[in-house]
Write a protein that holds these residues in place. Structure first.
Motif, PDB file in Angstrom:
ATOM      1  N   LYS A 128       0.571  -6.475  -6.649  1.00 30.70           N
ATOM      2  CA  LYS A 128       1.990  -6.493  -6.327  1.00 30.70           C
ATOM      3  C   LYS A 128       2.483  -7.932  -6.391  1.00 30.70           C
ATOM      4  O   LYS A 128       1.748  -8.855  -6.072  1.00 30.70           O
ATOM      5  N   THR A 129       3.742  -8.123  -6.795  1.00 32.50           N
ATOM      6  CA  THR A 129       4.351  -9.444  -6.787  1.00 32.50           C
ATOM      7  C   THR A 129       5.010  -9.661  -5.437  1.00 32.50           C
ATOM      8  O   THR A 129       5.840  -8.864  -5.006  1.00 32.50           O
ATOM      9  N   VAL A 130       4.594 -10.740  -4.756  1.00 34.27           N
ATOM     10  CA  VAL A 130       5.134 -11.047  -3.432  1.00 34.27           C
ATOM     11  C   VAL A 130       5.642 -12.477  -3.422  1.00 34.27           C
ATOM     12  O   VAL A 130       5.222 -13.307  -4.224  1.00 34.27           O
ATOM     13  N   TYR A 131       6.561 -12.756  -2.509  1.00 29.33           N
ATOM     14  CA  TYR A 131       7.090 -14.102  -2.311  1.00 29.33           C
ATOM     15  C   TYR A 131       6.420 -14.682  -1.068  1.00 29.33           C
ATOM     16  O   TYR A 131       6.588 -14.154   0.022  1.00 29.33           O
ATOM     17  N   VAL A 132       5.641 -15.757  -1.272  1.00 35.37           N
ATOM     18  CA  VAL A 132       4.809 -16.309  -0.224  1.00 35.37           C
ATOM     19  C   VAL A 132       5.042 -17.807  -0.145  1.00 35.37           C
ATOM     20  O   VAL A 132       5.190 -18.479  -1.164  1.00 35.37           O
ATOM     21  N   CYS A 133       5.067 -18.357   1.088  1.00 39.29           N
ATOM     22  CA  CYS A 133       5.206 -19.801   1.235  1.00 39.29           C
ATOM     23  C   CYS A 133       3.877 -20.481   0.901  1.00 39.29           C
ATOM     24  O   CYS A 133       2.813 -19.874   0.976  1.00 39.29           O
TER      25      CYS A 133
END
Length: 62
Positions: A44-49
């Motif tokens: 899955k494509t996730v937005y992570v710091c």
């Protein structure tokens, strides 16, 4: 969209303070990366710091 999906880190607000002590609004945005990761056994494509990436809180998909 400046929010980490792992830790929930988001935008912070504050002031720019000039030499004459005038204050104007400003924001600090977290360093968010779009990463392909394994979430629940699926890619899955996730937005992570970047802090969560360096702390190995996310398993990257190769």
């Amino acid at each position: 969209m400046a929010k980490c999906e792992i830790c929930g880190k988001g935008v912070s607000f504050g002031h720019n303070v000039s030499h004459s002590n005038r204050k104007t609004n400003r924001t600090w945005k977290p360093n968010i990366r779009r990463v392909k990761a394994i979430v629940g056994g699926a890619h899955k494509t996730v937005y992570v710091c970047s802090h969560c990436l360096r702390a190995n809180k996310v398993t990257r998909a190769v």
